[in-house]
Design an enzyme around this catalytic site. Sequence first.
Site, PDB file in Angstrom:
ATOM      1  N   GLU A 175       0.830  -1.221   0.000  1.00 15.89           N
ATOM      2  CA  GLU A 175       0.000   0.000   0.000  1.00 15.89           C
ATOM      3  C   GLU A 175       0.860   1.265   0.000  1.00 15.89           C
ATOM      4  O   GLU A 175       0.374   2.363   0.283  1.00 15.89           O
ATOM      5  CB  GLU A 175      -0.944  -0.030   1.206  1.00 15.89           C
ATOM      6  CG  GLU A 175      -1.896  -1.213   1.213  1.00 15.89           C
ATOM      7  CD  GLU A 175      -3.145  -1.033   0.342  1.00 15.89           C
ATOM      8  OE1 GLU A 175      -3.693   0.072   0.301  1.00 15.89           O
ATOM      9  OE2 GLU A 175      -3.545  -2.014  -0.313  1.00 15.89           O
ATOM     10  N   HIS A 251      -4.765   1.753   7.208  1.00 21.38           N
ATOM     11  CA  HIS A 251      -3.353   2.047   6.912  1.00 21.38           C
ATOM     12  C   HIS A 251      -2.709   2.582   8.186  1.00 21.38           C
ATOM     13  O   HIS A 251      -3.382   3.235   8.995  1.00 21.38           O
ATOM     14  CB  HIS A 251      -3.220   3.136   5.836  1.00 21.38           C
ATOM     15  CG  HIS A 251      -3.590   2.704   4.458  1.00 21.38           C
ATOM     16  ND1 HIS A 251      -4.307   3.499   3.582  1.00 21.38           N
ATOM     17  CD2 HIS A 251      -3.323   1.559   3.777  1.00 21.38           C
ATOM     18  CE1 HIS A 251      -4.474   2.866   2.433  1.00 21.38           C
ATOM     19  NE2 HIS A 251      -3.889   1.693   2.529  1.00 21.38           N
ATOM     20  N   CYS A 370      -2.959  11.389   3.483  1.00 21.63           N
ATOM     21  CA  CYS A 370      -3.271  10.447   2.396  1.00 21.63           C
ATOM     22  C   CYS A 370      -3.089  11.115   1.042  1.00 21.63           C
ATOM     23  O   CYS A 370      -2.784  10.450   0.052  1.00 21.63           O
ATOM     24  CB  CYS A 370      -4.723   9.987   2.465  1.00 21.63           C
ATOM     25  SG  CYS A 370      -5.164   9.100   3.941  1.00 21.63           S
TER      26      CYS A 370
END
Length: 446
Positions: A175, A251, A370
């Site tokens: 990720e 995350h 993000c």
Amino acid sequence: MSYREINFDGIVGPTHNFSGLSEGNIASMASRANVSRPREAALQGLQKMKALADWGIPQAVLPPLERPAISWLRRFGVGGNHDAAVLARAAAEAPQLLAACCSASAMWTANAATMTPSCDTADDKAHFTPANLSSKLHRAIEASETHQVLATIFADSDHFMVHPPLAGGEAMRDEGAANHTRLCADFGSTGIHVFVYGASVFDRSLPQPSRFPARQTREASETVARLHRIPDERTIYVQQNPAAIDAGVFHNDVIAVGHQNVLLYHELAFVEGDAAVQRIAEACDHPLVPVRVSEADVPLTDAVKSYLFNSQIVTRPDGKLTVIAPQESADTPATRALLEQTVDASDNPITEVKFFDLRQSMRNGGGPACLRQRVTLNEQEIAAMHGRVMLTDDLFDELEAWVKGHYREEIVFADLSDPTLLSESRTALDQLTQILQLGSLYPFQR
Ligand code: SUG
């Protein structure tokens, strides 16, 4: 040599919508089928970039990907004589595929790649590995196109090494920088690389979340570190707390953020708890300043709701650290109090907090951190980048006008199969590649 940290923010694409695609991401699931506001989303993102650029913090942009992704629908067997027929067939026969192929999720560029600066690598090159994002279909289809974008901007092989996304399926779920933190005394001194993973396919004995999936494997993190030629003694691997994943921490950047010598983290972030932070501190050859947030002060539910830990920490030109926090963390009493205390405390270098309205992105589970990929480069490397991607006042003005000229106010699911949205998006993206001087980047341009 002096190095600078550049925040590469993703420009929100014209199809930004709420399709509830990310199981385990509470905001995404809760926003499912809501009306989205693409123009507002893109402008909110640009405002954050502009504010940082105005403070003298290097800021750049990454373009959105081509969405609706007709080429992906065709690869998934949803064919048709022309593109409008493909969209109509997808809407009728495979609406979830259509949603996946229309997501503007590339905006969250923390997931675009893992980046290692040249001062940390054995071959003195800056390395990039685009994340394969293989946990989620709508994100997995980003990887090859993101690779193309990065390979275009960082094409100069004297300075840059852009690897392909990791192959290997389930074992190599990656990720990107959302699960990676570089800690350093200053940008150009050698850093310690903290890789946080949720699962290991080679060690099934690890505790696992029961409600939501763990997206990153240890094997993927180790592979990235090897490919980037980071010496072993400068890497450290830490397991995410499965209870945090089950609470919506999909995350690591939803529960911890590091910047230079500061690590802001929640006490429930890691399986090992504070022992993980002790290990990290021991690995660093500079004093680490841990800012520990307790469950009593900020319960996990508030951490997830407010996205406090998805703040960016940035260094102003005068050396002071500013927290770029989402408005939701001002609206949540516990996190607002925590931020005020942190700014007032004398045992950490954070002196200021600025709140930003990023609600459109936040409603899909994407906060300030993000939206950015940190790229630390020296002056020669900055000069070697291709494209007009550094945000200047002129570029900001052009991008703002471009958004206002091309983006819809609102989108609902039924709009995704509208052929007019497809042509509007292509017209917008075609113009964007000219503004950013990136050549023919998109499948429809070739
Ligand atoms: O992968 N949301 C993204 C949010 C990514 C946040 N990134 C970081 N934490 N670094 C995701 O879950 C939602 C799309 C939708 O539901 O329409 C989405 O993909």
